[in-house]
Each structure stands twice: as structure tokens, then as C-alpha cells.
Scaffold this motif. Structure first.
Motif, short mmCIF file in Angstrom:
data_model
loop_
_atom_site.label_atom_id
_atom_site.label_comp_id
_atom_site.label_asym_id
_atom_site.label_seq_id
_atom_site.Cartn_x
_atom_site.Cartn_y
_atom_site.Cartn_z
N ALA A 134 -11.29 44.62 46.82
CA ALA A 134 -11.64 43.43 46.03
C ALA A 134 -10.39 42.59 45.75
CB ALA A 134 -12.31 43.85 44.73
N ALA A 135 -9.33 43.24 45.32
CA ALA A 135 -8.09 42.51 44.99
C ALA A 135 -7.50 41.84 46.23
CB ALA A 135 -7.08 43.46 44.36
N ASN A 136 -7.49 42.55 47.35
CA ASN A 136 -6.92 42.00 48.57
C ASN A 136 -7.72 40.81 49.11
OD1 ASN A 136 -4.84 43.86 48.49
ND2 ASN A 136 -5.85 45.29 49.87
N VAL A 137 -9.04 40.93 49.07
CA VAL A 137 -9.89 39.83 49.53
C VAL A 137 -9.72 38.61 48.62
CG1 VAL A 137 -12.31 39.09 49.75
CG2 VAL A 137 -11.57 41.28 50.73
N ALA A 138 -9.72 38.84 47.32
CA ALA A 138 -9.54 37.73 46.37
C ALA A 138 -8.20 37.04 46.59
CB ALA A 138 -9.67 38.24 44.94
N SER A 139 -7.15 37.83 46.77
CA SER A 139 -5.81 37.28 46.99
C SER A 139 -5.75 36.47 48.29
CB SER A 139 -4.79 38.41 47.02
OG SER A 139 -3.52 37.93 47.33
N TYR A 140 -6.34 37.00 49.33
CA TYR A 140 -6.34 36.33 50.64
C TYR A 140 -6.97 34.94 50.54
CZ TYR A 140 -7.51 35.27 55.48
OH TYR A 140 -7.64 34.66 56.70
N GLU A 167 -9.54 28.94 49.16
CA GLU A 167 -10.98 29.09 49.33
C GLU A 167 -11.54 30.01 48.25
OE1 GLU A 167 -11.92 30.21 53.37
OE2 GLU A 167 -10.52 28.74 54.18
N GLU A 168 -12.80 29.80 47.92
CA GLU A 168 -13.46 30.58 46.88
C GLU A 168 -14.13 31.82 47.47
OE1 GLU A 168 -16.93 30.03 43.48
OE2 GLU A 168 -16.47 28.37 44.83
N VAL A 169 -14.09 32.90 46.71
CA VAL A 169 -14.80 34.12 47.10
C VAL A 169 -15.45 34.71 45.86
CG1 VAL A 169 -12.78 35.65 46.87
CG2 VAL A 169 -14.66 36.33 48.35
#
Length: 148
Positions: free
Chosen positions: A50-56, A62-64
Motif C-alpha cells: 500500500a505504501a509503495n503504490v501510494a508513493s509511486y 496521479e491519484e490512487v
């Protein structure tokens, strides 16, 4: 024959993009993360995902939207005073308004019955009727699915 193949490839690529194969411009990315194991290593991997995807996506501008769904033995991740990752969940929830936690109501009821008393969840958890059904609904809404 090459022209037919090229035309078919172009049509398939266009159809793929129009049907969700590519994110529509301006639409947020959506991710469902599944936790069904009472294993701190798996729980931490889910939170890392979750943290890695949000950071990316933040770096890309872009929003996630991320929803972590816990059921079965994995529901211990969201049980108050029992979760081995409670501090991380609390911290991440404060830092990430795009992250939510769904707790399986079926599992919770089973835990209450077995324990003979209420099983309080962390304040970050939202109870859904069924964790499996929630994952199905999220995928039907176009969420990508990850099971760490």
C-alpha cells in the motif's frame, strides 16, 4: 495477410484501452489488497504494498485509492489490542487519506461467538458484511487485486 493482422492488432489495442485496459485520463488508480493470514510478515507486506503504490503514484502526480480487505485469520490485523501492525495502521491512516481498511463481518461474528464476548476492532476498520464479497465488488468496480 499482414494488413489484416495489423488492422486486427490496432482494433484489439483500441478495444483494450476503451474497456479498462488503460486507465481513463483523470481517473484514479484503484487497488484492493487481500489479507487472510494471521501472519505479521504478510500483514507488513500488505502495508508495504500500500505504501509503495501510494508513493509511486504520488510521485507521478496521479491519484490512487487503496482498500485493504481482511478476513479469516487475517482479521487479527484489525483487532484492537491484538494487531501486530496496529502502530503502522494508525500511522499510515493519518498520513494517507486514500487508504481504507475493510473488516469481514462474517469473520468478526465467528470470532465473537468463539470468544463469547465482543471483539473490538481498531478505529480505522470499517466492517463489511463479507470480505470475499467486498473483494468481488471492488474487482467489479475496476480495482486491481493484490494478495501479498
Amino acid at each position: 495477410m499482414k494488413k489484416i493482422f495489423a488492422a486486427a492488432l490496432i482494433a484489439i489495442t483500441a478495444a483494450f484501452a476503451l474497456t479498462g485496459g488503460a486507465m481513463a485520463e483523470g481517473q484514479p488508480h484503484r487497488l484492493a489488497i487481500h489479507v487472510d493470514q494471521n501472519d505479521p510478515q504478510v500483514m507488513n507486506m500488505a502495508l508495504n504494498n500500500a505504501a509503495n503504490v501510494a508513493s509511486y503514484y504520488k510521485e507521478k502526480g496521479e491519484e490512487v485509492i487503496i482498500e485493504l480487505v481482511a478476513y479469516g485469520p487475517g482479521l487479527n490485523m484489525l483487532v484492537k489490542d491484538k494487531s501486530p501492525v496496529a502502530d503502522r495502521i494508525a500511522s499510515m491512516s493519518l498520513e494517507m487519506d486514500n487508504l481504507s481498511f475493510a473488516a469481514c463481518g462474517n469473520t468478526l461474528e465467528g470470532m465473537k461467538k468463539k470468544a463469547g464476548h465482543d471483539v473490538p476492532l481498531m478505529s480505522e476498520a470499517t466492517v463489511v458484511p463479507s470480505g470475499v464479497v467486498r473483494l468481488m465488488e471492488l474487482q467489479e468496480e475496476g480495482y486491481s487485486y493484490v494478495r501479498p
